[in-house]
Design an enzyme around this catalytic site. Structure first.
Site, PDB file in Angstrom:
ATOM      1  N   HIS A 155      -5.905  -3.247 -10.266  1.00  0.00           N
ATOM      2  CA  HIS A 155      -6.817  -3.945  -9.366  1.00  0.00           C
ATOM      3  C   HIS A 155      -8.257  -3.739  -9.824  1.00  0.00           C
ATOM      4  O   HIS A 155      -8.548  -2.900 -10.678  1.00  0.00           O
ATOM      5  CB  HIS A 155      -6.667  -3.449  -7.924  1.00  0.00           C
ATOM      6  CG  HIS A 155      -5.467  -4.000  -7.218  1.00  0.00           C
ATOM      7  ND1 HIS A 155      -4.217  -3.436  -7.348  1.00  0.00           N
ATOM      8  CD2 HIS A 155      -5.319  -5.066  -6.387  1.00  0.00           C
ATOM      9  CE1 HIS A 155      -3.347  -4.124  -6.627  1.00  0.00           C
ATOM     10  NE2 HIS A 155      -3.989  -5.119  -6.034  1.00  0.00           N
ATOM     11  N   LYS A 159     -11.555  -1.411  -5.442  1.00  0.00           N
ATOM     12  CA  LYS A 159     -10.454  -1.078  -4.518  1.00  0.00           C
ATOM     13  C   LYS A 159     -10.447   0.418  -4.249  1.00  0.00           C
ATOM     14  O   LYS A 159     -10.511   1.226  -5.183  1.00  0.00           O
ATOM     15  CB  LYS A 159      -9.111  -1.537  -5.092  1.00  0.00           C
ATOM     16  CG  LYS A 159      -7.955  -1.375  -4.106  1.00  0.00           C
ATOM     17  CD  LYS A 159      -6.716  -2.115  -4.579  1.00  0.00           C
ATOM     18  CE  LYS A 159      -5.541  -1.914  -3.628  1.00  0.00           C
ATOM     19  NZ  LYS A 159      -5.826  -2.434  -2.267  1.00  0.00           N
TER      20      LYS A 159
END
Length: 267
Positions: A155, A159
């Site tokens: 990600h 995040k």
């Protein structure tokens, strides 16, 4: 028209949700909420999402718009979502929850609220990811204990939780199919002299870099062959569209804690 409110409307996901709501027949944005200290409070939600004026102003308190919506979509933070959950439970409002990072105890609070209001809670609202979960269940049941299982996810650098909620959900599906408890068999990262791999474990590896929207691969590795089930998201819109689809699906549903497998009739 299904009247939809978006929490965290000034954020990246919030803006994408606003766009998805406005693009979906049968849905309409009627409330947009963000944190009280946001400098954007009072701005037109449509303009925030680059859609032009839609006449819905960003507000700082869910209570101010309690009569303006039927269902709240919340992709924020566990602490924020739980406050909104208590509010919606008291007000009798449905919820779509895409927030990740809940503890086991916090998930129990969602289940309790589901006895009184309809909720769709999913780690990932992408249709593709939810089809992947179905495939993972099938693969795990067929391959059984003859493979090593690893879950690799990537990600963007912003995040804050790891592994991702989607990766953990994939692990739960695989573990359940094999009759295992994920909390007992999960291995989160490896370093140093780890010794030989225990075949009954499920490994997790996490990457955080750049602007990756979300990549997930589950590896089933046997002697002489391996199977990889991969999903790659290139836009947050895929999650937003799934959330709006779930909001429409909830219309008229009885109280309960549902997920996207229910919405897509994959059970």
């Amino acid at each position: 028209m299904r009247r939809i409110a978006v929490m965290g409307a000034a954020g990246r996901m919030g803006k994408t949700l606003i766009e998805a709501v406005q693009q979906t027949p049968g849905a309409g944005l009627t409330a947009a909420i963000d944190r009280p200290d946001s400098s954007l409070v009072g701005a037109d939600a449509g303009e925030l999402a680059a859609l032009g004026r839609i006449g819905v102003l960003l507000c700082d308190d869910l209570a101010k718009v309690v009569d303006e919506f039927d269902v709240l979509i919340d992709f924020t933070h566990p602490s924020v979502t739980l406050k909104n959950l208590a509010f919606c439970r008291k007000a009798g409002k449905a919820m779509i929850i895409g927030t990740t990072g809940f503890s086991v105890e916090e998930k129990q609070l969602l289940a309790e609220a589901g006895k009184e209001i309809p909720i769709v809670f999913a780690a990932n609202f992408s249709v593709g990811v939810n089809l992947s979960l179905k495939l993972l269940d099938m693969a795990a049941r067929v391959l059984g204990d003859d493979v090593d299982i690893e879950i690799i996810e990537a990600h963007h650098r912003h995040k804050v939780d790891a592994p991702s909620g989607t990766a953990l959900r994939m692990g739960e599906v695989v573990a359940n199919a094999l009759g295992r408890d994920l909390q007992e068999v999960a291995v989160y990262g490896r370093e140093g002299q780890t010794g030989a791999r225990d075949r009954k474990t499920i490994g997790f590896a996490t990457v955080r870099a750049g602007d990756v929207v979300g990549d997930h691969t589950v590896l089933f590795a046997a002697e002489g062959e391996r199977l990889e089930i991969t999903h790659k998201a290139s836009s947050r819109m895929t999650f937003a569209k799934g959330a709006v689809r779930a909001a429409l699906w909830l219309d008229g549903r009885e109280p309960g804690l549902y997920d996207m497998q229910d919405v897509l009739e994959l059970r």
